[in-house]
Design a protein around this motif. Structure first.
Motif, mmCIF file in Angstrom:
data_model
loop_
_atom_site.group_PDB
_atom_site.id
_atom_site.type_symbol
_atom_site.label_atom_id
_atom_site.label_comp_id
_atom_site.label_asym_id
_atom_site.label_seq_id
_atom_site.Cartn_x
_atom_site.Cartn_y
_atom_site.Cartn_z
ATOM 1 N N MET A 1 0.806 -1.182 0.000
ATOM 2 C CA MET A 1 0.000 0.000 0.000
ATOM 3 C C MET A 1 0.863 1.265 0.000
ATOM 4 N N LEU A 2 2.159 1.110 0.117
ATOM 5 C CA LEU A 2 3.058 2.257 0.118
ATOM 6 C C LEU A 2 3.629 2.478 -1.276
ATOM 7 N N ALA A 3 3.649 3.709 -1.714
ATOM 8 C CA ALA A 3 4.206 4.030 -3.028
ATOM 9 C C ALA A 3 5.711 3.814 -3.058
ATOM 10 N N ASP A 4 6.356 3.994 -1.908
ATOM 11 C CA ASP A 4 7.813 3.880 -1.843
ATOM 12 C C ASP A 4 8.245 2.790 -0.863
ATOM 13 N N ALA A 5 7.599 1.627 -0.942
ATOM 14 C CA ALA A 5 7.891 0.535 -0.014
ATOM 15 C C ALA A 5 9.348 0.095 -0.121
ATOM 16 N N ARG A 6 9.942 -0.129 1.013
ATOM 17 C CA ARG A 6 11.321 -0.612 1.081
ATOM 18 C C ARG A 6 11.322 -2.144 0.971
ATOM 19 N N GLU A 8 12.388 -4.494 2.885
ATOM 20 C CA GLU A 8 11.957 -5.206 4.102
ATOM 21 C C GLU A 8 10.438 -5.098 4.292
ATOM 22 N N GLU A 9 9.829 -4.000 3.844
ATOM 23 C CA GLU A 9 8.372 -3.864 3.939
ATOM 24 C C GLU A 9 7.694 -4.809 2.953
ATOM 25 N N ILE A 10 8.236 -4.914 1.761
ATOM 26 C CA ILE A 10 7.692 -5.840 0.770
ATOM 27 C C ILE A 10 7.794 -7.269 1.294
ATOM 28 N N ARG A 11 8.935 -7.619 1.864
ATOM 29 C CA ARG A 11 9.139 -8.968 2.405
ATOM 30 C C ARG A 11 8.116 -9.275 3.496
ATOM 31 N N ARG A 12 7.851 -8.320 4.373
ATOM 32 C CA ARG A 12 6.927 -8.549 5.489
ATOM 33 C C ARG A 12 5.481 -8.698 5.048
ATOM 34 N N PHE A 101 1.833 -15.207 8.720
ATOM 35 C CA PHE A 101 1.902 -15.028 10.173
ATOM 36 C C PHE A 101 3.348 -14.901 10.664
ATOM 37 N N ARG A 102 4.265 -15.445 9.899
ATOM 38 C CA ARG A 102 5.679 -15.409 10.260
ATOM 39 C C ARG A 102 6.184 -13.981 10.493
ATOM 40 N N TYR A 103 5.641 -13.016 9.772
ATOM 41 C CA TYR A 103 6.134 -11.638 9.838
ATOM 42 C C TYR A 103 5.301 -10.708 10.722
ATOM 43 N N ARG A 104 4.185 -11.200 11.245
ATOM 44 C CA ARG A 104 3.309 -10.326 12.034
ATOM 45 C C ARG A 104 4.026 -9.696 13.217
ATOM 46 N N ASP A 105 4.718 -10.477 14.009
ATOM 47 C CA ASP A 105 5.422 -9.933 15.175
ATOM 48 C C ASP A 105 6.519 -8.961 14.765
ATOM 49 N N GLU A 106 7.174 -9.244 13.649
ATOM 50 C CA GLU A 106 8.216 -8.339 13.147
ATOM 51 C C GLU A 106 7.604 -6.995 12.735
ATOM 52 N N ILE A 107 6.434 -7.044 12.109
ATOM 53 C CA ILE A 107 5.752 -5.805 11.722
ATOM 54 C C ILE A 107 5.457 -4.973 12.972
ATOM 55 N N VAL A 108 4.965 -5.624 14.011
ATOM 56 C CA VAL A 108 4.626 -4.924 15.256
ATOM 57 C C VAL A 108 5.880 -4.354 15.921
ATOM 58 N N THR A 109 6.943 -5.156 16.015
ATOM 59 C CA THR A 109 8.153 -4.684 16.701
ATOM 60 C C THR A 109 8.895 -3.617 15.907
ATOM 61 N N GLN A 110 8.740 -3.630 14.590
ATOM 62 C CA GLN A 110 9.419 -2.625 13.758
ATOM 63 C C GLN A 110 8.515 -1.431 13.450
ATOM 64 N N ASN A 111 7.346 -1.375 14.057
ATOM 65 C CA ASN A 111 6.423 -0.273 13.818
ATOM 66 C C ASN A 111 7.110 1.046 14.137
ATOM 67 N N GLY A 112 7.068 1.968 13.215
ATOM 68 C CA GLY A 112 7.721 3.262 13.385
ATOM 69 C C GLY A 112 9.029 3.361 12.624
#
Length: 162
Positions: A1-6, A8-12, A101-112
């Protein structure tokens, strides 16, 4: 959903898929009869072969008089009298599988990270409560907004996925 996804964001997020659902608001208590159940509860699961579904009897949960049976069903359309259907709604929830589900916790911990914040039901239980909890967590991370309008919160790149 990001125009400039990095990367690591694509991977997650690349493994996340929608789970398409049809829910039915109805007044049919007869689907309990074959199971010899006299009173429905908030979440009653039914299985027929490999198919399953659930019915949520809303009377107690929503304070509806018991004389006016009202339920919300998922995947039980063939067991509900069409004359007793009030409304059919199509929607989707996150499809939880091992890969997503593998990346859910990573998304939460890397929020911000990179001033990007994620909220949505998919970060919790897949329901409204998960969406609200994730929004509260992001609000806590961002912190209070200053009255002068020069808030760090206004400088964040935000993403909302519900």
């Amino acid at each position: 959903m990001l125009a400039d996804a990095r990367p690591e964001e694509i991977r997650r997020f690349q493994a996340w898929k929608p789970n398409h659902i049809t829910t039915i608001l109805h007044r049919d208590a007869s689907l309990y009869a074959p199971h010899k159940i006299q009173h429905g509860s908030e979440f009653d699961f039914f299985q027929s072969g490999t198919d399953w579904g659930y019915n949520a009897a809303l009377n107690q949960l929503c304070g509806i008089p018991s004389s006016e049976i009202c339920s919300l069903a998922f995947n039980l359309k063939d067991q509900i009298d069409p004359e007793k259907i009030i409304h059919i709604q199509q929607h989707h929830t996150p499809f939880y599988d091992v890969e997503s589900f593998r990346y859910r916790d990573e998304i939460v911990t890397q929020n911000g990270e990179h001033n990007t914040y994620y909220v949505g039901a998919y970060l919790g239980d897949g329901l409204h409560e998960g969406a609200v909890t994730s929004a509260v967590n992001v609000a806590t991370l961002i912190g209070p907004m200053r009255v002068d309008g020069d808030s760090p919160a206004l400088q964040h790149r935000a993403s909302l996925m519900v």
